[in-house]
Design an enzyme around this catalytic site. Structure first.
Site, PDB file in Angstrom:
ATOM      1  N   HIS A 130      11.389 -18.302  27.199  1.00  0.00           N
ATOM      2  CA  HIS A 130      10.901 -18.677  28.531  1.00  0.00           C
ATOM      3  C   HIS A 130      10.076 -17.512  29.061  1.00  0.00           C
ATOM      4  O   HIS A 130      10.267 -16.371  28.643  1.00  0.00           O
ATOM      5  CB  HIS A 130      12.048 -19.002  29.491  1.00  0.00           C
ATOM      6  CG  HIS A 130      13.183 -18.018  29.461  1.00  0.00           C
ATOM      7  ND1 HIS A 130      14.444 -18.310  29.877  1.00  0.00           N
ATOM      8  CD2 HIS A 130      13.232 -16.712  29.057  1.00  0.00           C
ATOM      9  CE1 HIS A 130      15.224 -17.246  29.725  1.00  0.00           C
ATOM     10  NE2 HIS A 130      14.507 -16.275  29.230  1.00  0.00           N
ATOM     11  N   ARG A 173      11.129 -22.586  21.003  1.00  0.00           N
ATOM     12  CA  ARG A 173      12.541 -22.916  20.879  1.00  0.00           C
ATOM     13  C   ARG A 173      12.798 -23.458  19.484  1.00  0.00           C
ATOM     14  O   ARG A 173      11.948 -24.132  18.894  1.00  0.00           O
ATOM     15  CB  ARG A 173      12.991 -23.892  21.962  1.00  0.00           C
ATOM     16  CG  ARG A 173      12.426 -25.277  21.820  1.00  0.00           C
ATOM     17  CD  ARG A 173      12.836 -26.187  22.961  1.00  0.00           C
ATOM     18  NE  ARG A 173      11.709 -27.064  23.271  1.00  0.00           N
ATOM     19  CZ  ARG A 173      11.323 -27.392  24.480  1.00  0.00           C
ATOM     20  NH1 ARG A 173      11.947 -26.941  25.527  1.00  0.00           N
ATOM     21  NH2 ARG A 173      10.287 -28.179  24.668  1.00  0.00           N
ATOM     22  N   ALA A 229      13.140 -18.384  42.060  1.00  0.00           N
ATOM     23  CA  ALA A 229      12.398 -18.483  40.809  1.00  0.00           C
ATOM     24  C   ALA A 229      12.438 -19.926  40.343  1.00  0.00           C
ATOM     25  O   ALA A 229      13.333 -20.680  40.713  1.00  0.00           O
ATOM     26  CB  ALA A 229      13.025 -17.585  39.751  1.00  0.00           C
TER      27      ALA A 229
END
Ligand SMILES: [Zn+2]
Lengths: 343, 708
Positions: free
Chosen positions: A168, A194, A311
């Site tokens: 990420h 991923r 965030a």
């Protein structure tokens, strides 16, 4: 026979000179050189009956005359053509214009630029993440120490030297907080990875935009306001939203931001057909988010008693697929121009 | 996770008929309800998402969810644990021996066990089977079903061993919780023999392992139809160890799911009491031991001090203290002390996720309702935002390249050895992925070119001519101890099946890009060591010459020519060699380019000066020369340019051409020369003089003949 040929030639040449229009010229051409009944053609049909000596003489002669006449006809056609064009000039505006080959930007780039622009207008700066980063920035500094059970939420690739192709772009949170002075807002668009086999809906390589805002007295209302403002600006329409609890160790609380489906306007169906984009629910689960965990702020050297923030992360791939109704995520990395030229 | 609403209904008074509305409220206050399903017309099953509950081990049970629902719905919660904890059991005088030893007490927080005899293994009663089936668990027999049932209700995983199969020694039997031994093996209940790793916790008797703790029991002590006496294990293991073992063995059982999140150690006792009750009733079991309860270090009561003002400030909306207190009470947080806005809260032992004040922002907000928060934008001083020049320039590069006809592609950062071999590149310097999905994705690329070639190959099938590019990162691993160097590159290819030369097309694209970015002092020079995939004769390095502009801003050409500039390599371009073209099934001509993004960005000058327009007219003249075919045109052009200050521009007029008329290997090159003097109008005599100088110079230097 030789005379006959000469006569045909002289006749033709003199008539050609007098011709004033294209149709008459074409008729004359057929009269002399037509493939079935042309005078010259008929003469040529007699050749097989001639003696060998005659053949040797007449054959080349007919060809010579034929070539000469062709040139004469062509020449006349050209002069007639020039006259016609300049006198009766039809300007055809329906003809296609000159062709310029212009390229295209990848749809994910286009959406990224759009997203960046909106956040830049809202006063956010843009940071670039590393593609390969260390454990500290990808996990530990985000309140995910080694052995933290929630690490399983990310399917992670590891390099031979235990670095991570980033899972990420949250990997820039720690650096952003160390470099900038609050209040500040940053977004981090970037390529992420991923460990997941690829099919129509899954990709091991994807694109994320992380957002982070740090300041004093920042609260959930600011988080909701910022994300909602962005989404309405992006989709250019009023959206309903809903917030559901979720869990990410670097935020507290961890939330999932859902908006009314942009395809069916939250109705769950369109023209009585169930909406496949939102799975009939009328909601799109678009943005995982939350208030920045005080440990994350502290690890970046800021005082969590003084500063708070929020965030979020969102998938660019998802935004592109929603926008164009793309059903197969594999198109993005296939490099097939039949796909890319459409954007 | 599947939950039975009948079951939940035992603890909180919900209306099954309004399951949909309930689901919506659970979704916004706890976790997403994925599905509501009717179960055989007798029950309603609610399926919830586990992810949001990663930190909530208490919610992996019906009582946990019931407690939450009671709080969300403001209803009463009937907690079954209280009764179970208080339950008086009568223990027999004559007992069977069993000793429990914890070798590593940090790996096992608590071990509770009991022995039951006279077990009648039978199917469970229907109501119990129905509960299990509603939750997606297959009924097996009364003993197994009861342990599963209690786990689903309370969240405590349980296991039953056949007492007789536990090694007897000296009239007693012993259960030992220890780490696995080197090379130790066990066949688990699923019939698979597994090798144990040394950091796995095992349950053992005096001679062998009889179960992998918290994961799965061993076949050697499995309950069978003849089993008469059983040991029930109700234990609590270290969550980190269980998680690791689960990952290594790949066994993700219902027990693992709960243990790896960290169950409440206070559950082992009520759970075992519940099992005893149920087995007494449904398997005619009789207690034949007291409850053995090893609990070396009792978990301490945690407490957290919160400030209600701070909590509401973080939520961003006013919530009354009375409301906050009500929510806390329903969630079983006890207020131990209260002073103004400060509350000291006792954290119930099942909430191991609660540690700090901020955790209560979530607890209060989710129950109060996120929908009651009014969206707002943060406020701050309206300082102008610094312009992001890097973004601006890189966006500029993207649009120039696409306007020049190139299509942007994306390709993977991971590549295969095979792809590199096809591109005649060495794969050995690349960083490798330890756990690639497939061999094609094993290396982290240190060049974008092979991927670009791969994508070109894909498109050759459908298009006769095209240009593609990618802006991507090269990863160079300099030392395994450090982060690799990441270099952003613009790499592309132009391919044409029918044109026999694409080099100049790509050169034109690169030149236009550079010119458009106001980068002017570049040079194309023959590469000394061209990349292995290139045709060595048709490849060029792109160099940027940086002149020291300090001092005199208006240096003359002649001065510039004398000065030695700093050279920066921007990249290269070149034609693919024949083999590589064949490897990627390209039939025509193909030219690749590779530009260093950073070098480009940092050298984009800021335009801050213009050249004053000359007040005196320029004179133009075309001059053709016949020169050797091997003489580079640029050399010739530069030479002309240097002849005189009054030559303001020299451009190539047309492509050079060869003719037998000029002699063997001779070509004609035509330049347009612009003469200008900034102080006066040039007359013919003056230009003639310069022209003469040009002709003489070229004749002397290159034996060039002027062509009249
Ligand atoms: Zn929809």
């Amino acid at each position: 026979m030789k005379n006959e040929i000469d006569n045909i030639y002289n006749q033709a040449i003199s008539v050609i000179e007098k011709i004033t229009n294209g149709e008459a010229l074409e008729a004359l051409r057929v009269e002399y050189m037509g493939r079935k009944q042309g005078k010259l053609t008929l003469l040529m049909k007699n050749i097989p009956d001639l003696s060998i000596a005659e053949k040797r003489e007449i054959g080349p002669l007919i060809n010579k005359v034929k070539n000469a006449l062709t040139i004469a006809f062509d020449k006349k056609e050209k002069t007639l053509g020039q006259i016609t064009n300049s006198e009766n000039s039809f300007f055809d505006i329906t003809l296609p214009g000159e062709k310029f080959n212009i390229g295209t930007l990848h749809p994910i780039t286009q959406v990224r630029l759009q997203v960046e622009k909106i956040f830049q207008k809202m006063g956010f700066e843009i940071l670039n993440p590393n593609e390969i980063d260390d454990d500290y920035h990808v996990f530990t500094s985000l309140n995910l120490p080694p052995q933290h059970p929630a690490r399983d939420m990310w399917d992670t690739f590891w390099t031979e030297n235990d670095l991570i192709p980033i899972t990420h772009t949250s990997s820039m949170q720690n650096r952003a907080m160390k470099e900038k002075t609050p209040p500040f807002g940053v977004i981090v668009p970037g390529r992420c990875f991923r460990h997941e086999a690829t099919d129509a809906h899954h990709e091991h390589t994807f694109y994320q935009v992380e957002g982070l805002y740090i300041g004093e007295n920042i609260n959930l209302s600011h988080l909701i306001g910022t994300i909602l403002t962005f989404l309405q600006e992006y989709f250019q329409k009023e959206l309903r939203y809903k917030i559901q609890p979720s869990y990410f160790p670097f935020v507290e609380p961890g939330l999932e931001f859902l908006v009314s489906c942009v395809m069916c306007d939250g109705k769950g169906e369109k023209d009585k057909i169930p909406c496949s984009t939102c799975g009939h629910s009328g909601w799109l689960e678009l943005i995982p988010c939350g208030l920045t965990h005080p440990k994350v702020i502290e690890m970046a050297g800021l005082d969590p008693k003084k500063y708070s923030g929020f965030a979020w992360g969102m998938g660019l791939d998802r935004l592109v697929m929603l926008k164009y109704g793309i059903e197969d995520i594999r198109h993005f990395h296939a490099g097939d121009l039949r796909f890319l030229k459409q954007f | 996770m599947k939950l039975s609403l009948n079951w939940i209904g035992q603890f909180v008074d919900i209306d099954k008929r309004k399951a949909e509305e309930l689901a919506q409220r659970v979704s916004v206050s706890l976790t997403e309800v994925e599905k509501i399903e009717n179960f055989r017309g007798v029950d309603v099953v609610m399926e919830i998402e586990n992810k949001a509950l990663t930190h909530r081990p208490d919610c992996f049970s019906h009582i946990g969810i019931a407690r939450e629902i009671a709080c969300i719905e403001r209803l009463n919660f009937k907690n079954p644990l209280e009764k179970l904890n208080k339950k008086k059991l009568t223990f027999p005088k004559k007992t069977l021996p069993l000793q429990v030893t914890l070798k590593e007490d940090n790996l096992c927080k608590r071990y509770t066990a009991v022995i039951l005899k006279d077990i009648h293994i039978n199917p469970s009663p229907l109501w119990l089977q129905e509960r299990l089936l509603a939750c997606g668990v297959k009924p097996i027999n009364n003993v197994v079903d009861v342990t599963n049932f209690v786990m689903l209700e309370l969240g405590q995983p349980l296991h039953a061993f056949d007492y007789e199969k536990i090694k007897e020694k000296g009239n007693t039997r012993e259960i030992i919780v220890r780490l696995a031994r080197r090379n130790e093996r066990i066949t688990t209940l699923d019939g698979i023999q597994r090798e144990l790793k040394k950091d796995m916790i095992v349950i053992a008797d005096l001679e062998k392992a009889i179960g992998i703790a918290g994961i799965m029991g061993g076949a050697n002590t499995e309950i069978s139809e003849d089993t008469k006496t059983i040991v029930i294990e109700s234990a609590n293991f270290n969550e980190y160890s269980i998680r690791r073992t689960g990952k290594i063995t790949g066994l993700h059982t219902e027990a693992t799911l709960r243990f790896e999140k960290g169950q409440d150690p206070n559950l082992t006792y009520p759970a075992i009491v519940y099992v005893i009750q149920l087995l007494e009733k449904y398997a005619k079991a009789k207690l034949v031991s007291s409850i053995i309860d090893i609990y070396p270090q009792k978990t301490k009561q945690k407490s957290v001090v919160i400030n209600t003002q701070k909590i509401t400030r973080r939520i961003g909306t006013e919530i009354k203290d009375t409301e906050i207190k009500k929510i806390l009470k329903r969630l079983e947080f006890e207020i131990v002390e209260e002073k103004d806005d400060q509350l000291k809260l006792a954290v119930p032992s099942f909430r191991n996720d609660i540690e700090i004040e901020e955790d209560f922002v979530e607890e209060i907000a989710r129950i109060y309702g996120y929908d009651k928060i009014t969206p707002q934008l943060p406020t701050r001083a309206i300082n102008p935002v610094t312009e992001d020049l890097e973004r601006k320039n890189s966006n500029n590069i993207l649009s120039i390249l696409s306007f020049l006809g190139l299509h942007e592609i994306y390709s993977y950062s991971f590549v295969s050895e095979y792809l590199y071999r096809k591109a005649q590149l060495d794969h050995q310097k690349m960083l490798t992925i330890k756990n690639p999905i497939s061999p094609e994705l094993r290396y982290v690329r240190d060049s974008i070119i092979p991927s670009v070639l791969e994508k070109a190959e894909v498109n050759c099938r459908n298009f006769e001519e095209f240009g593609i590019f990618e802006i991507g990162k090269e990863i160079h691993s300099l030392s395994l101890k450090k982060l690799p160097e990441e270099k952003k590159k613009i790499s592309g290819i132009y391919y044409s099946k029918n044109q026999n030369e694409t080099f100049y097309k790509v050169k034109g694209i690169v030149e236009t890009l550079l010119n458009h970015l106001d980068i002017t002092n570049y040079q194309f020079v023959l590469q000394e060591n061209p990349q292995p995939f290139l045709d060595p004769n048709k490849s060029a390095q792109i160099k940027l010459l940086i002149y020291n502009t300090t001092g005199n801003l208006y240096k003359s050409k002649v001065q510039m020519a004398k000065e030695k500039p700093t050279e920066i390599i921007l990249g290269y371009l070149g034609n693919l060699n024949k083999e590589v073209r064949n490897n990627f099934s390209m039939n025509g001509c193909a030219t690749v380019f590779d530009l260093d993004f950073e070098s480009l960005l940092v050298n984009i000058p800021e335009k801050n000066r213009y050249h004053p327009l000359s007040r005196y007219p320029s004179l133009f003249e075309d001059l053709s020369f016949i020169v050797s075919g091997n003489l580079p045109v640029e050399t010739l052009r530069q030479k002309i340019d240097e002849v005189d200050e009054q030559i303001s521009n020299v451009t190539l007029k047309e492509r050079p051409f060869y003719s037998v008329k000029f002699g063997n290997n001779k070509k004609s090159v035509t330049f347009t020369i612009e003469y200008r003097n900034s102080k006066k109008t040039l007359n013919n005599t003056e230009t003639q003089f310069i022209r003469h100088k040009i002709i003489q110079t070229l004749k002397k230097e290159y034996q060039a003949q002027i062509r009249e």
